[in-house]
Design an enzyme around this catalytic site. Sequence first.
Site, PDB file in Angstrom:
ATOM      1  N   LYS A  53     -79.353 129.596  49.161  1.00  0.00           N
ATOM      2  CA  LYS A  53     -78.943 128.969  50.432  1.00  0.00           C
ATOM      3  C   LYS A  53     -79.510 129.760  51.614  1.00  0.00           C
ATOM      4  CE  LYS A  53     -74.828 126.978  48.292  1.00  0.00           C
ATOM      5  NZ  LYS A  53     -73.386 127.026  48.048  1.00  0.00           N
ATOM      6  N   GLN A  97     -68.391 130.715  49.412  1.00  0.00           N
ATOM      7  CA  GLN A  97     -68.900 130.304  48.106  1.00  0.00           C
ATOM      8  C   GLN A  97     -67.755 130.201  47.100  1.00  0.00           C
ATOM      9  OE1 GLN A  97     -71.937 129.250  47.380  1.00  0.00           O
ATOM     10  NE2 GLN A  97     -71.572 128.985  45.195  1.00  0.00           N
ATOM     11  N   ASP A 120     -69.422 122.924  54.471  1.00  0.00           N
ATOM     12  CA  ASP A 120     -69.275 122.265  53.173  1.00  0.00           C
ATOM     13  C   ASP A 120     -68.620 120.891  53.271  1.00  0.00           C
ATOM     14  OD1 ASP A 120     -70.240 123.598  50.902  1.00  0.00           O
ATOM     15  OD2 ASP A 120     -68.719 125.158  51.114  1.00  0.00           O
TER      16      ASP A 120
END
Length: 284
Positions: A53, A97, A120
């Site tokens: 990422k 994460q 997200d």
Amino acid sequence: MSATLLDGERVAGRIKMQLADRAGRLAAEGRPIGLGTILVGDDGPSARYVAMKHADCAEVGVVSYHEHLPANATQVEVETLVDAMNADERIHSILVQLPLPEGINEAEVLLRVDPAKDVDGLHPTNLGRLVMGAPGPLPCTPAGIVELLADYGVPVEGRHVVIIGRGLTIGRPLALLLALKRPGCNAAVTVVHTAVADLGAITRTGDVVVAAAGRAGLVTADMIRPGAAVVGAGTSWSGKRLLSDVDEAVADVAGWITPRLGGVGPMTRAMLVRNAVLAAEKVR
Ligand code: GUN
């Protein structure tokens, strides 16, 4: 193999080129885009995902601010870090994460993220927006799957999409997204899981089958109607080898299929960068 490969690397590359233009415009105004990332613990795959990422962000011109806490970090330590990133004006969006180590309440951590910085799209406020069909950051893997199918012209609208898996990051939000009355969605959606009796009888009715269960080789060729599109979104690990939920032989019957590597993963990360750019563009 007769299926057309759904090449996520290629589509993600095109999307990232467009995002780089937008990120460059903000940087030229003296407002470089910042993404805060939080990794807790020593899970190897999670560390590799976060590194990928970061690489995608660097490619587009998004600056990453990374924090790594040990596996024995407390709930308060994780939430304090989220609070600090919420308050940091250089940081326009935040990625925590998942999964978090045992003992950390994941839902409480996600609730702590400022919804405006939720890269997200997993904060309840943004999941609620998705339920309403209101604009907001979309969960990355679902959004990436919809973009990938659209790029290849796979018919989705008015078709039957069977999703195997009901997890927070893929199955559940993908079902909501695909059912919305909007281009590339507007589908008849069925959500099933691995404990459903005669899974094959249901998946064989799918024009599109999305496997998001995290069980290697779950979807076999006999479970797919010839010509259907098959998306492997669920993964699991055997040592250092990334395994797909979709058995290789499915490529002989499917009309379209994602490769084991370079299918959904790059699309997820491109959508994360897109959410990061959108979050920064909203800050005036
Ligand atoms: N771990 C696996 N998938 C995801 C995801 O989409 N977002 C986050 N934050 N963690 C993940």
